[in-house]
Design a protein around this motif. Structure first.
Motif, PDB file in Angstrom:
ATOM      1  N   GLU A 169      27.096 -43.901  35.473  1.00 15.06           N
ATOM      2  CA  GLU A 169      26.133 -42.804  35.293  1.00 15.06           C
ATOM      3  C   GLU A 169      24.833 -43.083  36.049  1.00 15.06           C
ATOM      4  OE1 GLU A 169      25.788 -42.212  31.049  1.00 15.06           O
ATOM      5  OE2 GLU A 169      27.893 -41.574  30.895  1.00 15.06           O
ATOM      6  N   GLN A 172      25.454 -42.354  39.684  1.00 15.39           N
ATOM      7  CA  GLN A 172      25.514 -40.917  39.944  1.00 15.39           C
ATOM      8  C   GLN A 172      24.114 -40.278  39.903  1.00 15.39           C
ATOM      9  OE1 GLN A 172      28.527 -39.998  37.026  1.00 15.39           O
ATOM     10  NE2 GLN A 172      30.183 -40.105  38.531  1.00 15.39           N
ATOM     11  N   THR A 173      23.303 -40.741  38.959  1.00 18.81           N
ATOM     12  CA  THR A 173      21.915 -40.244  38.894  1.00 18.81           C
ATOM     13  C   THR A 173      21.165 -40.630  40.171  1.00 18.81           C
ATOM     14  OG1 THR A 173      21.933 -40.516  36.498  1.00 18.81           O
ATOM     15  CG2 THR A 173      19.777 -40.271  37.534  1.00 18.81           C
ATOM     16  N   GLY A 176      22.211 -38.573  43.038  1.00 14.78           N
ATOM     17  CA  GLY A 176      21.671 -37.214  42.871  1.00 14.78           C
ATOM     18  C   GLY A 176      20.268 -37.048  43.441  1.00 14.78           C
ATOM     19  N   GLY A 178      19.461 -38.008  46.338  1.00 16.81           N
ATOM     20  CA  GLY A 178      19.619 -37.707  47.766  1.00 16.81           C
ATOM     21  C   GLY A 178      18.826 -38.630  48.672  1.00 16.81           C
ATOM     22  N   GLY A 226      29.728 -40.759  47.989  1.00 14.07           N
ATOM     23  CA  GLY A 226      28.446 -40.076  48.189  1.00 14.07           C
ATOM     24  C   GLY A 226      27.995 -40.035  49.643  1.00 14.07           C
TER      25      GLY A 226
END
Length: 377
Positions: A169, A172-173, A176, A178, A226
């Motif tokens: 998690e 993924q955060t 996110g 970018g 990613g």
């Protein structure tokens, strides 16, 4: 000499896992330290343009606005920095006010590296970090608004009480956000840290080796998904945004190291400065360098370093470059190690390159270790 590391040892909080040279900031002679730092630079550098400058700590952003201005002014007076220089500041989420960001931007800093570690607030508390996840989001947003587009964050896995799902998690955060660069390191318990003391008392519930390996595999998979390219064991970047400063180390090239406890590699000599502030500043007040230890690296050691540092890179060690640098072929020189690890599926030789396999990445330290001290046998 094209790379410089600058150490700022001050912190508002001491993290439970940190063994870098650092001191609580309160009551410390910060201004005198910054003056000593400038003196050390003035005694050492030529005016060659720096390709990379990296300011680390400690917590460089723990300095107040006036002190930060003093630091970057000193750096710009003493080092030849141009628009192509990769100029990085380590930052603590929550420390970087808009005023501090403006000071860094105006001084030519063009890369920020945030010590995030995890996005789980409970874990952040457990490991002694002072920031929380919301501070990360705010700091990144402010940095982007200030014009910084080359931003990296560090994550740590295998933390006490951390699960694989929790780490996934956090990755993924992070993705996110970018950003163009991410680093992921496994927790290492170092002596003289809070965690070391807890471990000795049996009060540190670590996930264990198998879970650590699975977390690392998750990191590699998630980063690849990613769109990030793994270019070193612990580092992932959008192509073109690899850390040029860190590549200096892994390419076994020389660099200046300034500040208390800093390490440098200059004219074939690996050297380290005194760590305690008083011991660091004293020689400089007499116009002398604060070198505590200096070691002239032998040709055998240089060749070993070329291997165990170079193998950290995904592309590995170039046989041609090795031959140009040392006049010897690494396949002959380290024949038994390369054959042994290749037979075990941890190393591969492909054309000009010797590199770790994916499985080799998981057991990298064992491979690196085997190249150290070979010349003494």
């Amino acid at each position: 000499m094209k790379a410089t590391y600058i150490h700022i040892p001050f912190c508002h909080h001491i993290c439970h896992y940190c063994d870098f040279n650092k001191v609580f900031m309160k009551g410390q002679p910060v201004d005198e330290y910054l003056e000593a730092l400038e003196k050390e630079m003035s005694l050492s550098v030529n005016k060659q343009v720096m390709e990379t400058v990296f300011v680390g700590g400690g917590t460089p952003t723990a300095l107040n606005e006036k002190q930060l201005e003093k630091l970057v002014s000193a750096v710009n007076r003493q080092l030849n920095i141009d628009t192509n220089t990769e100029y990085t500041f380590e930052a603590n989420p929550g420390d970087l006010s808009k005023e501090k960001l403006a000071i860094l931007k105006n001084a030519g800093v063009n890369r920020l590296s945030f010590g995030v570690q995890t996005f789980n607030d409970e874990l952040l508390k457990k490991i002694g970090r002072s920031h929380r996840a919301k501070d990360v989001f705010a700091s990144i947003e402010n940095a982007k608004t200030a014009g910084f587009d080359n931003i990296s964050i560090d994550l740590i896995y295998s933390l006490p009480g951390q699960t694989k799902q929790d780490f996934k998690e956090s990755i993924q955060t992070a993705l996110g956000l970018g950003l163009v660069h991410y680093s992921g390191y496994s927790l290492i318990i170092e002596p003289k840290t809070v965690f070391y003391n807890l471990l000795q008392k049996g009060k540190l519930p670590l996930p264990g080796e198998d879970a650590e390996a699975e977390m690392y595999e998750t990191l590699m998979e998630q980063m690849e998904n990613g769109g990030l390219r793994q270019y070193e064991i612990s580092n992932f970047a959008v192509p073109g945004f690899e850390s040029r400063h860190n590549l200096t180390y892994w390419n076994n090239e020389e660099y200046y190291g300034f500040g208390a406890g800093a390490h440098g590699y200059v004219d074939g000599i690996r050297q380290s400065n005194f760590g305690p502030l008083k011991k660091y500043m004293e020689p400089l007040s007499n116009g002398e360098l604060p070198i505590m230890d200096a070691h002239m690296v032998t040709i055998e050691e240089k060749m070993e370093e070329e291997m165990f540092l170079g193998l950290r890179k995904t592309e590995g060690v170039s046989i041609r470059h090795f031959e140009e640098k040392f006049g010897q072929n690494p396949l002959d020189l380290f024949e038994s190690q390369i054959k042994d690890w290749s037979a075990k599926g941890l190393l591969k030789s492909d054309g000009d390159k010797i590199s770790l396999t994916r499985q080799g990445c998981l057991l990298g330290n064992e491979v690196f270790q085997s190249f150290i001290g070979v010349s003494n046998h």
